[in-house]
Design an enzyme around this catalytic site. Structure first.
Site, mmCIF file in Angstrom:
data_model
loop_
_atom_site.group_PDB
_atom_site.id
_atom_site.type_symbol
_atom_site.label_atom_id
_atom_site.label_comp_id
_atom_site.label_asym_id
_atom_site.label_seq_id
_atom_site.Cartn_x
_atom_site.Cartn_y
_atom_site.Cartn_z
ATOM 1 N N ASP A 82 34.107 42.799 35.067
ATOM 2 C CA ASP A 82 33.309 41.665 34.592
ATOM 3 C C ASP A 82 33.844 40.364 35.176
ATOM 4 O OD1 ASP A 82 31.465 42.968 32.592
ATOM 5 O OD2 ASP A 82 33.374 43.570 31.735
ATOM 6 N N ASP A 142 39.439 44.220 38.440
ATOM 7 C CA ASP A 142 38.698 43.953 37.221
ATOM 8 C C ASP A 142 37.207 44.047 37.553
ATOM 9 O OD1 ASP A 142 38.404 43.090 34.473
ATOM 10 O OD2 ASP A 142 37.746 41.170 35.285
#
Length: 342
Positions: free
Chosen positions: A16, A14
């Site tokens: 953010d 991922d």
């Protein structure tokens, strides 16, 4: 007892809250990823943020000292475009509510993109854009009320930034669904296919999903049948981990991406339902996690500091007790916040 970058051949990361927060890089992320890459681990970036194209994401990563090619990036905008193409086909007329990157992804799948509800769209695809306003949401509502289906690139309610937690696409989608009374289909994480696609693209056979959101990254990893590492640099923290339901429990927990190069001791069960991880010992008593320390026992019912091994032992104790009771969590009392020390 070996570092994760030796146990797994590809990390599906991922962005953010894991690699960066807003404009700022997460501390230690660049160095940890370079160490993993040098050790032979392939890197693929899987993001629910539909506001940037893969090329823009690669540029953003480069600004954080993380080199990446656009082909290493899979976005929820691409996921939504492929979902619409698979279910509705190229004849679909799509009203895109979001960024230019979303429109590019839809066009790349051969779909016709229209600009307003008067163009009679058959599908509304909604993705994150900080420039969205009332008029954009109003067009989506008009089209859906006229019969268009509603697809969201993702339903994450918030996203971590360098200034704290802010609303994300799910919060904007909620405004539309509240007005229409119709739920939106979700294309991005935690859908399993986006992780399967990332694994195929990377060429890896033993992937590890890395994220900061239990309901997206970790739940998606479990749905896809992959191992997962939860890092404590983004949305969900220690309290969320202790109370995690079975579909959202990670295999490994780390402070940050340096966990890829570290060993991860497994908690073991002892007498009296006490769980040990290293020197840390934890159990569940009176609706809370109790740490058994040499000086005295401590219940995690107030803000407290604990080590990573204590968190691992506490999670094992809480999850085991919850499973035996047949509930998502037995923790009735707990702190609002926990601080990791050491």
């Amino acid at each position: 007892m070996r570092p994760l970058h030796q146990l797994f051949d590809v990390a599906m990361l991922d962005l953010d809250g894991v690699v960066y927060r807003g404009r700022e890089a997460v501390p230690h992320a660049a160095g940890a990823l370079e160490t993993a890459r040098t050790a032979g681990m392939a890197l693929t970036f899987v993001t629910n943020n539909a506001s940037r194209s893969p090329a823009q994401v690669a540029q953003r990563l480069a600004s954080c000292a993380v080199p990446a090619e656009p082909a290493q990036v899979i976005t929820s905008a691409q996921a939504a475009a492929r979902l619409v193409a698979a279910e509705a086909g190229p004849p679909a007329r799509v009203l895109a509510i979001g960024s230019d990157a979303l429109r590019e992804a839809l066009l790349a799948e051969g779909l016709e993109v229209v600009t307003c509800a008067d163009d009679a769209p058959t599908v509304v695809v909604q993705g994150m854009s900080t420039s969205l306003g009332w008029s954009d949401l109003a067009e989506a509502v008009r089209a859906i009320k006229a019969g268009a289906t509603h697809v969201a690139t993702n339903l994450d309610a918030t996203v971590p930034t360098d200034r704290g937690i802010v609303p994300a696409n799910g919060s904007m989608v909620a405004a539309v669904t509240h007005a229409t009374g119709r739920p939106a289909a979700e294309a991005g994480k935690p859908a399993a296919w986006i992780f399967h696609q990332a694994a195929r693209r990377s060429g890896g056979s033993h992937p590890l999903v890395v994220g900061d959101r239990l309901s997206g990254d970790i739940a998606g990893a479990r749905a896809a049948g992959y191992a997962s590492l939860h890092v404590l640099t983004g949305v969900d923290g220690p309290v969320d981990l202790l109370r995690a339901a079975p579909p959202e429990r990670p295999d490994f927990v780390g402070l940050d991406l340096r966990a890829l190069g570290q060993t991860h001791p497994a908690p073991t069960r002892g007498e009296g339902d006490r769980w040990r991880c290293g020197t840390a010992v934890a159990s569940v008593a009176e609706g809370t996690v109790r740490l058994h320390r040499p000086e005295q026992d401590q219940d995690l019912c107030d803000d407290a500091a604990l080590t990573l091994d204590e968190l691992r032992a506490g999670c094992a104790a809480a999850w085991s007790a919850s499973d035996r009771a047949g509930v998502s969590t037995v923790l009735e009392r707990g702190p609002a916040r926990l601080i990791l020390s050491g």
